[in-house]
Design an enzyme around this catalytic site. Structure first.
Site, PDB file in Angstrom:
ATOM      1  N   CYS A 110     -38.669  27.495  46.723  1.00 57.90           N
ATOM      2  CA  CYS A 110     -39.447  27.504  45.238  1.00 57.90           C
ATOM      3  C   CYS A 110     -39.104  26.218  44.300  1.00 57.90           C
ATOM      4  O   CYS A 110     -38.651  25.682  44.413  1.00 57.90           O
ATOM      5  CB  CYS A 110     -38.847  28.492  44.590  1.00 57.90           C
ATOM      6  N   HIS A 126     -43.612  36.707  45.954  1.00 56.21           N
ATOM      7  CA  HIS A 126     -42.498  35.558  45.580  1.00 56.21           C
ATOM      8  C   HIS A 126     -43.051  35.202  44.247  1.00 56.21           C
ATOM      9  O   HIS A 126     -42.644  35.451  43.673  1.00 56.21           O
ATOM     10  CB  HIS A 126     -42.830  34.506  46.379  1.00 56.21           C
ATOM     11  N   GLU A 127     -44.407  35.422  43.599  1.00 52.83           N
ATOM     12  CA  GLU A 127     -44.631  35.425  42.329  1.00 52.83           C
ATOM     13  C   GLU A 127     -44.403  35.864  41.766  1.00 52.83           C
ATOM     14  O   GLU A 127     -44.160  36.014  40.554  1.00 52.83           O
ATOM     15  CB  GLU A 127     -45.717  34.710  42.316  1.00 52.83           C
ATOM     16  N   HIS A 140     -41.169  36.450  39.707  1.00 55.42           N
ATOM     17  CA  HIS A 140     -40.343  36.328  38.609  1.00 55.42           C
ATOM     18  C   HIS A 140     -41.037  36.540  37.440  1.00 55.42           C
ATOM     19  O   HIS A 140     -40.418  36.209  36.330  1.00 55.42           O
ATOM     20  CB  HIS A 140     -41.560  34.784  38.860  1.00 55.42           C
TER      21      HIS A 140
END
Lengths: 179, 167
Positions: B97, B139-140, B143
């Site tokens: 990341c 993954h995004e 966040h």
């Protein structure tokens, strides 16, 4: 970046709670940095490797720092000054699992083949599982392969070796992405 | 054009839960532009969340087509208030990341997802993503919940050798 003053502190001790706490207390109180470490339980023995750094001390000094713990916890420590590290391998990562009924020479056959092809093993775990009557041997390796070795048939060679040993083999590439 | 600094852990803003977007005003438009510029300026980046540039709003910009190996994808996506509504299968990648430099770890993700989001006109859409694109979007969107891949890393050893006895 200048080379840090690195030591490898290794220990193997009958497992019980408190080993890591005792060892890390000594590192902390004597201002060592734990740079890298790996520990696991092997056949009931806690086996640990700590790569630590501290300026202005020798391996003998570090060994002395642990002498108290050697007595009170009855743990043998090995301390080794680290010279220059090898070149970090670059390439594609693969996981190879080899497993089957237990027989002599599985690790060696696979490792020798990889060595001959200059394939770098970066992680290796082996275990005997199954029942006492019919033990299963498991070996899991992570290897790094130079890009120029890709497509040269190393996978087929390993499959052939595995067939000759009567084991099963699985090879898969690890894809790494930075998101 | 504004290329923004990508926050690095342990910046506490990376652990915050982002707020829903309720209207696309000038601020939101600017965040979208900045996210796009910042992603494009980093050659290898395939996605970025508003959290990573310190904007606490639920926006992700992603483009799986920047990965040459990813054949099936939706191209560049601007995702407002994205939410994964269905997960299927499992796939393992080794993730890194931009907000956690110099470390990669194995993460299990759903192989296929259904993602509901709003586009730049706040029109609701649902897309199905698979493999690399599915992992990227998971993954995004993580966040936006203050979740880093570090929260999901699995140990290789326990992954392989964990034994559990069921009675």
């Amino acid at each position: 970046m200048t080379q840090k003053n690195l030591f490898a502190v290794t220990l193997i001790a009958a497992d019980r709670p408190g080993i890591v706490a005792a060892v890390s207390k000594i590192f902390y109180e004597n201002s060592f940095n734990i740079e890298d470490s790996s520990s696991t339980l092997l056949q009931g023995f806690f086996s640990a490797i700590f790569i630590v750094s501290k300026e202005g001390v020798t391996a003998d000094d570090v060994k002395k720092i642990f002498s108290g713990l050697e007595k009170t916890m009855n743990i043998d420590f090995n301390v080794q000054a680290m010279s220059e590290a090898g070149v970090k391998p670059i390439g594609e990562h693969f996981i190879i699992s080899v497993y089957g009924s237990d027989k002599p020479g599985i690790v060696n056959r696979v490792a020798e083949y990889l060595a001959n092809r200059e394939i770098n093993i970066v992680d290796l775990q082996t275990k005997v599982a199954g029942s006492e009557k019919s033990p299963i041997y498991l070996m899991v390796l992570e290897v790094i392969i130079d890009p120029k070795m890709l497509g040269t048939g190393w996978e087929d060679d390993l499959k052939k070796i595995s067939r000759e040993m009567g084991t099963d083999v699985n090879i898969r590439q690890i894809e790494t992405y930075e998101f | 054009m504004a290329i923004r600094e990508v926050l690095k852990y342990p910046d506490p803003r990376l652990k915050e839960i982002a707020e829903d977007v309720v209207e696309v005003n000038d601020y939101i438009k600017q965040v979208i532009t900045d996210l796009t510029d910042t992603m494009e300026s980093s050659g290898h980046s395939t996605g970025i969340a508003a959290t990573q540039i310190g904007e606490n709003v639920r926006i992700v910009v992603a483009d799986a087509s920047k990965n040459a190996k990813c054949e099936v994808n939706h191209g560049r996506l601007v995702l407002i208030n994205p939410e994964i509504i269905q997960w299927e299968g499992m796939i393992q990648f080794r993730e890194g990341c931009m907000s956690v430099p110099d470390y990669t770890g194995n993460v299990n993700r759903a192989k296929k997802i259904l993602l509901r989001y709003q586009d730049e006109s706040l029109e609701q859409k649902v897309i199905e993503a698979e493999d690399f694109e599915a992992v990227l979007l998971q993954h995004e969107t993580d966040h936006l919940e203050g979740t880093l891949f570090l929260d999901r890393v699995i140990s290789k050893r326990t992954d392989l050798f964990r034994r559990k006895k069921f009675k």
